[in-house]
Structures are given as C-alpha cells and as structure tokens.
Motif scaffolding. Structure first.
Motif, mmCIF file in Angstrom:
data_model
loop_
_atom_site.group_PDB
_atom_site.id
_atom_site.type_symbol
_atom_site.label_atom_id
_atom_site.label_comp_id
_atom_site.label_asym_id
_atom_site.label_seq_id
_atom_site.Cartn_x
_atom_site.Cartn_y
_atom_site.Cartn_z
ATOM 1 N N HIS A 1 -23.151 -17.437 19.728
ATOM 2 C CA HIS A 1 -24.104 -16.322 19.778
ATOM 3 C C HIS A 1 -25.545 -16.779 19.492
ATOM 4 C CE1 HIS A 1 -25.220 -12.068 19.200
ATOM 5 N NE2 HIS A 1 -25.963 -12.503 18.193
ATOM 6 N N HIS B 1 -29.190 -16.621 21.555
ATOM 7 C CA HIS B 1 -30.517 -16.116 21.167
ATOM 8 C C HIS B 1 -31.614 -17.133 21.497
ATOM 9 C CE1 HIS B 1 -29.940 -12.162 19.504
ATOM 10 N NE2 HIS B 1 -29.025 -12.556 18.643
ATOM 11 N N SER C 1 -32.284 -12.423 12.800
ATOM 12 C CA SER C 1 -31.425 -11.317 13.219
ATOM 13 C C SER C 1 -30.813 -10.646 11.997
ATOM 14 C CB SER C 1 -30.341 -11.834 14.160
ATOM 15 O OG SER C 1 -29.410 -12.593 13.430
ATOM 16 N N GLY C 2 -29.837 -9.779 12.263
ATOM 17 C CA GLY C 2 -29.191 -9.070 11.172
ATOM 18 C C GLY C 2 -28.301 -9.986 10.345
ATOM 19 N N GLY C 3 -27.888 -11.101 10.898
ATOM 20 C CA GLY C 3 -26.983 -11.998 10.182
ATOM 21 C C GLY C 3 -27.561 -13.379 9.941
ATOM 22 N N GLY D 1 -33.041 -9.547 8.871
ATOM 23 C CA GLY D 1 -32.668 -8.233 9.426
ATOM 24 C C GLY D 1 -31.888 -7.418 8.404
ATOM 25 N N ASP E 1 -32.688 -3.829 6.872
ATOM 26 C CA ASP E 1 -31.712 -2.729 6.866
ATOM 27 C C ASP E 1 -31.455 -2.201 5.452
ATOM 28 O OD1 ASP E 1 -31.547 -3.035 9.593
ATOM 29 O OD2 ASP E 1 -29.737 -4.259 9.549
ATOM 30 N N GLY F 1 -34.487 -1.776 10.654
ATOM 31 C CA GLY F 1 -35.627 -2.537 11.173
ATOM 32 C C GLY F 1 -36.594 -1.686 11.987
ATOM 33 N N SER G 1 -40.428 -0.513 10.937
ATOM 34 C CA SER G 1 -41.478 -0.855 11.884
ATOM 35 C C SER G 1 -42.349 0.350 12.241
ATOM 36 C CB SER G 1 -40.760 -1.274 13.161
ATOM 37 O OG SER G 1 -41.230 -2.433 13.647
ATOM 38 N N GLY H 1 -32.733 -10.055 16.964
ATOM 39 C CA GLY H 1 -33.143 -8.651 16.987
ATOM 40 C C GLY H 1 -34.450 -8.364 16.276
ATOM 41 N N ASN I 1 -39.989 -6.827 16.315
ATOM 42 C CA ASN I 1 -41.025 -6.317 15.404
ATOM 43 C C ASN I 1 -42.439 -6.706 15.856
ATOM 44 O OD1 ASN I 1 -42.805 -6.679 12.825
ATOM 45 N ND2 ASN I 1 -41.193 -5.240 12.304
ATOM 46 N N GLY J 1 -32.660 -7.926 20.922
ATOM 47 C CA GLY J 1 -31.389 -7.628 20.248
ATOM 48 C C GLY J 1 -30.231 -8.239 21.013
ATOM 49 N N ASP J 2 -29.025 -7.981 20.539
ATOM 50 C CA ASP J 2 -27.850 -8.581 21.174
ATOM 51 C C ASP J 2 -27.676 -8.082 22.609
ATOM 52 O OD1 ASP J 2 -27.440 -9.938 18.898
ATOM 53 O OD2 ASP J 2 -25.822 -8.659 18.153
ATOM 54 N N ARG K 1 -21.637 -14.456 10.049
ATOM 55 C CA ARG K 1 -22.899 -14.605 10.751
ATOM 56 C C ARG K 1 -23.785 -15.625 10.063
ATOM 57 N NH1 ARG K 1 -25.033 -10.416 14.632
ATOM 58 N NH2 ARG K 1 -23.161 -10.409 15.837
HETATM 59 O O1 KG4 Z 1 -29.832 -9.925 16.936
HETATM 60 P P1 KG4 Z 1 -29.412 -8.562 16.516
HETATM 61 O O2 KG4 Z 1 -29.448 -7.465 17.544
HETATM 62 O O3 KG4 Z 1 -27.968 -8.575 15.921
HETATM 63 C C1 KG4 Z 1 -27.520 -9.616 15.141
HETATM 64 O O4 KG4 Z 1 -27.146 -10.671 15.713
HETATM 65 O O5 KG4 Z 1 -27.589 -9.426 13.903
HETATM 66 O O6 KG4 Z 1 -30.339 -8.118 15.271
HETATM 67 C C2 KG4 Z 1 -30.197 -6.894 14.637
HETATM 68 C C3 KG4 Z 1 -31.239 -6.768 13.529
HETATM 69 C C4 KG4 Z 1 -31.013 -5.545 12.633
HETATM 70 O O7 KG4 Z 1 -31.046 -5.964 11.293
HETATM 71 C C5 KG4 Z 1 -32.203 -4.654 12.968
HETATM 72 O O8 KG4 Z 1 -32.617 -3.831 11.894
HETATM 73 C C6 KG4 Z 1 -33.256 -5.667 13.335
HETATM 74 O O9 KG4 Z 1 -32.556 -6.627 14.094
HETATM 75 N N1 KG4 Z 1 -34.362 -5.099 14.124
HETATM 76 C C7 KG4 Z 1 -35.640 -5.056 13.688
HETATM 77 C C8 KG4 Z 1 -36.390 -4.385 14.692
HETATM 78 N N2 KG4 Z 1 -35.519 -4.042 15.703
HETATM 79 C C9 KG4 Z 1 -34.291 -4.493 15.328
HETATM 80 N N3 KG4 Z 1 -36.211 -5.528 12.568
HETATM 81 C C10 KG4 Z 1 -37.530 -5.341 12.421
HETATM 82 N N4 KG4 Z 1 -38.306 -4.698 13.314
HETATM 83 C C11 KG4 Z 1 -37.790 -4.209 14.461
HETATM 84 N N5 KG4 Z 1 -38.572 -3.578 15.345
#
Ligand code: KG4
Ligand code: ZN
Length: 417
Positions: free
Chosen positions: A167, A171, A202-204, A229, A233, A246, A250, A343, A347, A374-375, A410
């Motif tokens: 994954h 990215h 990302s989130g992880g 991320g 959250d 996120g 933002s 993800g 921002n 994002g994913d 993750r």
């Molecule tokens: O890459 P992703 O879609 O999934 C993972 O692989 O984790 O990332 C998701 C993360 C979440 O924590 C979400 O809150 C964050 O990306 N995220 C943001 C924004 N859009 C999504 N964080 C900050 N600002 C944003 N605009």
C-alpha cells in the motif's frame, strides 16, 4: 497492457483500470492512461465509532466490491477506446467449478463476498485484462482479505496473474502521474530525478523514505508513536469533530485564519529539533487534550472560537514539524526531488508549505492531486507497472503477513519494502 487495481486496506473499497504502453524504467513509469477509477468510501458508516471498525469494514467491502467492479466494467465499455473489451465467455460449469473451492473458506469468513461473486452473471464474460494488482498490506487484516480473496477468485476464473502490492509503495508511485488529466487520455509520466525523498503522511503512517529508484526504497525516518493522520483524527475527536477528523480540522483552521483568529495557545512541535528524521505525534494530541480540559466551560463544552483557534494552531504545529524534517531529509540525502503521498497530503496548508520548500531547494515536487491523495486503486494498479512482468508469487489463503490492528499493521511494515 490492461491492469486492474484493487484496494481494500482500510475503509475505502477502490477499483481502477489502467492501460500502459512500454515498461517502467528506474526513474519513470510507463506511458499510461486511466480508463476508470472508482472509490466507495465507508467513512460515514464508521463515523459513530470515531475510527474504522474492522469487522464492519470487512462486511462492507464484501458487499460492495462485486457491484463496484460491475460499474467499473460499465465505465470501460463507455470508454472511447474500448477495443480491448473482447469478451471470452466462461461456461456455467467452469464458473461453478472455479468458485466452488472458495465456498468453504469464505462462507464463514466473508459470506457477503462469496454470495455476490456467485450471483454475478457478468463475471462469465471475461474482458481482456492482463494483470490484477491487489494491496496485500499494510492495512486492517479483515479488510485486506476481501480484496485479496476477490483477486484470487477473479484471477482463477479469468486466468489472470496477480501482483501483490504494498500500500505504501502505492502512495509513492501514485504521486508520479497527473491524475487530473481527463479520463482515458494517454500521458507520459515525468522522469523522477533521483535520489528522491518521499514523505508519506496517512492515517497509519508517517515516514520519510529515500527513493533510490522507483522500486528501491529505504525508510530513513518514521513516527515513534501516532501517525500524523491519526493525530488529526484523535485531536478532532477531542475537539468534538466527527471522523475522519483531518478534513474537519482543515476546514475550521481555514475559516479561523480567514476570520483573522491568531492562536493564543501554543502547542508543542514534538521532536522538531531532534537530530534524526523521526517524528512523534502522541504528545501533540495529549497537549490538545489538556488544552481542551483547561478551556472547557462549566458544562464541559468548548466555545467555537476556542475550537477554531485550536485547529489552526494544531495545523501550524504539524506543518512546521513535517516541513522541518522534510528539509532535513532533503539536505542530508542531497535529494533531487520530493514526493508527497498519503491522505494527509490533501491538507492545503501542508501542500503550500511543501511547494515552497521544493521551490526553495530548486527541486521538483511530485504531489498527488487532492482527489487522489487518499486511498485509491489507481495507485495500486500503477505500482504493478514497476513489478516484474511475470509475477513471482501468488497469494495464498493465509500467506501474507499477520496484520492485527490498524496501528500495528499500518505502522510496522518493516524497514524495507
Ligand atoms: O491515506 P489515507 O486515505 O488512508 C490511510 O492509508 O491511512 O489517509 C487517511 C488520513 C485520515 O487520518 C484523514 O483524517 C487524513 O488522511 N486526511 C487529512 C485531510 N484529508 C484526509 N488530514 C489533514 N487534512 C486533510 N485535508
Ligand atoms: Zn493510505
């Protein structure tokens, strides 16, 4: 070559089809065009839990992946260049014979997937797909298995090789093309000046990776605790904002800035001045918790002004921390380019900061469009273009790494991938 990408590592069911010409080199992806890319997000469903609930994610992926694949093929049919859609008919007997062995395995584990696959008449028409690329990790194990099992069944039924994809590599590679070009249009991806520094947020994950060539990666810095991320959250939750936090932070931070709010509370910039390239975000989240506690009204609520102020200060703290480490990595490794992925790359404040940084160092910046940060499965299909053309391993029922939780899985892929 036509490649199908499958991504189910978290709460997005995503499928994509790309067509490529030629092969990837060490520094460039092959010429390619996006035939179709679909994402079905479960975010709203998980929102009440304040995070992704793995069993629910599995069930939803299982329910949605086959119908989503049907839509993907419909989009391909509508594509102007649909000459590849020469169907080969699969007989009822062959269909039954192929999927029957999966029954015992899936009926207990993911009945939604088995039932919808079994009932999908359209799967008896095999289009001309050459490779199936599927995310094998890191991610939530129950969720990952849906994509993997779908790939296995389809691969067997249509006799198509499967390429397992990391994954995080997705990215990285996903940032190397122009995702904003109109669907179906051929593009020759730009050369990647190497060495490159990739910042994955990302989130992880929060990782700095040295990219020596496309396909050769070394993790040179990572978070010691929460991913960025995750900090977004969790802090959003403390501020009474829904998951995923996120985008919410933002939005509020932007309106705070537009309204001329200047934060009076100072949050820490964890590890910003440490000599290494590592990060730490759990302290930041704790600082948000304490600030919320000491600024709560007698009824336990916080004011809208305080919430806005906190979101702005939080974003500034994260931006300063990430940007400082990115600059240190560029200097330490004499980087010739920068890649941003994940993800959190959606921002706007971060995007502006990274753009300025790359400009100041005079190096190109590869950043995904906000629509594909994002994913998604496009990045998974693209990552398959830099794998060997003859896949060396096939996915077995329980053959991948043991991935137990969002954090463990993750965050701990290993030092190299
Ligand atoms: O890459 P992703 O879609 O999934 C993972 O692989 O984790 O990332 C998701 C993360 C979440 O924590 C979400 O809150 C964050 O990306 N995220 C943001 C924004 N859009 C999504 N964080 C900050 N600002 C944003 N605009
Ligand atoms: Zn991701």
């Amino acid at each position: 070559m036509i490649i199908l990408g499958i991504e189910t590592s978290c709460d997005e069911t995503a499928l994509a089809l790309i067509e490529t010409r030629g092969v990837a080199t060490d520094t460039a992806l092959p010429e390619c065009r996006i035939i179709a890319s679909l994402i079905h997000s479960q975010a709203e469903l998980h929102s009440p839990y304040g995070g992704v609930f793995p069993t629910l994610a599995k069930r939803e992926h299982g329910k949605n992946i086959v119908p989503l694949f049907h839509r993907l093929l419909e989009e391909w049919k509508a594509d102007s260049d649909a000459e590849n859609l020469k169907h080969v008919r699969i007989s009822d007997d062959k269909f039954k014979e192929t999927i029957e062995p999966f029954r015992a395995e899936l009926e207990g584990q993911n009945p939604e997937l088995f039932e919808s696959f079994q009932a999908a008449e359209f799967l008896k028409d095999r289009p001309d797909i050459d490779r199936i690329a599927v995310t094998e990790g890191p991610g939530l194990e129950p969720a990952l298995w849906v994509g993997i099992n779908f790939a296995r069944m389809l691969g067997q039924l249509w006799n198509i090789p499967i390429i397992p994809i990391d994954h995080m590599e997705g990215h990285i590679v996903g940032s190397l093309i122009d995702s904003e070009l109109p669907q179906g249009k051929w593009q020759e991806p730009k050369e990647l000046p190497i060495p490159s520094i990739a910042l994955l947020i990302s989130g992880g994950h929060t990782e700095l990776i040295k990219v020596s060539t496309i396909g050769s990666y070394e993790i040179i810095g990572k978070t010691k605790d929460d991913a960025v991320g995750e900090a977004f959250d969790k802090s959003a939750r403390l501020l009474g904002l829904p998951y995923p936090g996120g985008p919410q932070i933002s939005k509020l931070a932007e309106s705070a800035e537009d309204g001329g709010i200047v934060p009076t509370i100072k949050l820490p910039r964890p590890m910003m001045n440490s000599r290494d390239l590592d990060f730490s975000f759990s302290g930041l989240k704790t600082a948000v918790l304490y600030a919320v506690r000491s600024n709560s009204l007698p009824d336990g609520k916080i004011t809208e002004r305080f919430r806005k102020e906190m979101t702005l200060e939080f974003e500034m703290a994260v931006t300063e921390t990430l940007d400082t480490k990115l600059r240190a990595a560029i200097e330490e490794h004499s980087a010739s380019s920068v890649i941003i992925g994940g993800g959190v790359a959606a921002n706007v404040r971060l995007r502006k900061a990274f753009t300025i940084t790359a400009q100041e160092y005079g190096i190109p910046l590869f950043m995904p469009g906000r629509n594909v940060s994002g994913d998604n499965a496009l990045m998974i299909a693209l990552a398959a273009t830099c794998k060997s053309q003859t896949p060396s391993r096939s996915l077995k029922a329980h053959g991948t790494k043991s991935l137990s939780s969002r954090h463990a899985s993750r965050g701990n892929l290993g030092e190299q991938f």
